[in-house]
Design an enzyme around this catalytic site. Structure first.
Site: not given
Ligand code: 3HC
Length: 301
Positions: A135, A156, A168, A207
């Site tokens: 990233s 990415h 990406e 990012n």
């Molecule tokens: N692995 C697999 N599946 C997962 C998981 C994981 N680590 N975490 C959550 N899930 C799945 C769950 O099984 C659930 O699936 P379902 O709805 O089909 O049953 C779904 O995701 C929702 O999970 P939860 O109900 O347990 O929890 P939340 O509703 O709070 O969701 C989250 C958790 C998916 C992490 C959600 O909060 C989210 O999308 N957050 C934003 C994450 C984000 O912005 N990511 C981008 C970060 S930037 C990046 O990565 C770039 C890097 O370069 C920095």
């Protein structure tokens, strides 16, 4: 998308010939990438530096698959089939037969460059794709560590990889159009993800937009403007974000946020990209977020 002629005259996408994936690094991102690929039916080799890191990475991946079993998304038999598609190794030489390799180790340019140089020597397929999930490090620099920069591209992913649809695709100035198209085909056709393209600029698209926002939240906390829970609840309840900026920083890893912020700052010299002192001290203290058990929030329980 470019096509490849088959002996029988039919045209196939080059992506369909990419069946063997190598993933370097089995941390948060590497294990997610390996899981998604194995679930998509690919033969996946995963490499870590030593036995203990390999075992931790494998456990992370198995825990994620088990979560899928508990959630009814896959049966125990399917989980075992997916695990059967995965090979765990500490040897980079085991990657000689890979069609695509995705590097997903910590954001250290020298380490990544050494990995790309080593891969260049062992991977035999002439049109193999050498990808980085970085990233923060320019794809150009990783390409120049190899003798085939035209085959080096940024792929990415986003965390959690099994959940986030986006990837990406980031070509450097020297990446060929064939590699970009093949990488895009691989990610969409084989892994079922959606892609956007970005130029090889610090932060890429997402990012570069997300990290200044996360840093602003850290500064808000640091200055006593608002409490962590209020900042997070504000963005969840006020703007319908799935999680607030401090909890999201914890999920991504504060060391990763710091690395991306430093690379953005180095590239654009804008003060809003510079990592705030609180973030630096937390990284120094090993408070890296969810993966270390504590960041802006506590995950010990
Ligand atoms: N692995 C697999 N599946 C997962 C998981 C994981 N680590 N975490 C959550 N899930 C799945 C769950 O099984 C659930 O699936 P379902 O709805 O089909 O049953 C779904 O995701 C929702 O999970 P939860 O109900 O347990 O929890 P939340 O509703 O709070 O969701 C989250 C958790 C998916 C992490 C959600 O909060 C989210 O999308 N957050 C934003 C994450 C984000 O912005 N990511 C981008 C970060 S930037 C990046 O990565 C770039 C890097 O370069 C920095």
């Amino acid at each position: 998308m470019q096509t490849v002629d088959r002996v029988d005259g039919a045209a196939v996408s080059p992506a369909s010939t990419f069946t063997r994936l190598g993933v370097i690094g089995c941390g948060l991102m590497g294990s997610g990438i390996a899981e998604v690929a194995a679930r998509a039916g690919l033969d996946v080799a995963v490499r870590e530096v030593d036995r203990s890191a390999l075992s931790a990475g494998r456990s992370r991946l198995v825990a994620s698959l088990d979560r899928g079993v508990r959630g009814g998304k896959l049966s125990e038999a399917e989980r075992d089939t997916v695990l059967g598609r995965l090979t765990f190794t500490t040897e980079i030489d085991a990657f000689g037969d890979r069609d695509v390799v995705v590097e997903a180790v910590a954001e250290n340019e020298q380490v990544k460059s050494e990995i790309f140089a080593a891969l260049d020597k062992v991977v035999s397929r002439p049109d193999a794709i050498f990808a980085s999930n970085t990233s923060s490090i320019p794809i150009m620099k990783l390409g120049m560590a190899t003798s085939r920069p035209e085959q080096v591209v940024g792929i990415h992913f986003f965390n959690p990889v099994p959940v986030q649809k986006l990837v990406e695709i980031v070509p450097s100035l020297l990446t060929s159009a064939e590699t970009v198209n093949a990488a895009q085909g691989f990610v969409t056709e084989r892994l079922g993800k959606e892609v956007i393209r970005s130029q090889d600029r610090a932060g890429f698209v997402v990012n570069a937009l997300l990290v200044p926002y996360l840093l602003a939240a850290v500064r808000m906390l640091e200055s006593g403007f608002a409490a962590a829970d209020d900042i997070d609840r504000g963005m969840v309840l006020g703007c319908a974000h799935p999680m607030g900026p401090l909890r999201l920083s914890d999920l991504i890893g504060l060391d990763t946020i710091k690395a991306v912020a430093e690379s953005l700052y180095e590239e654009f010299k804008e003060p809003l990209y510079s990592p705030p002192p609180l973030l630096m001290r937390m990284v120094d203290a090993g408070l890296l977020g969810k993966k270390s058990g504590r960041g802006f929030h506590n995950y010990a329980a």
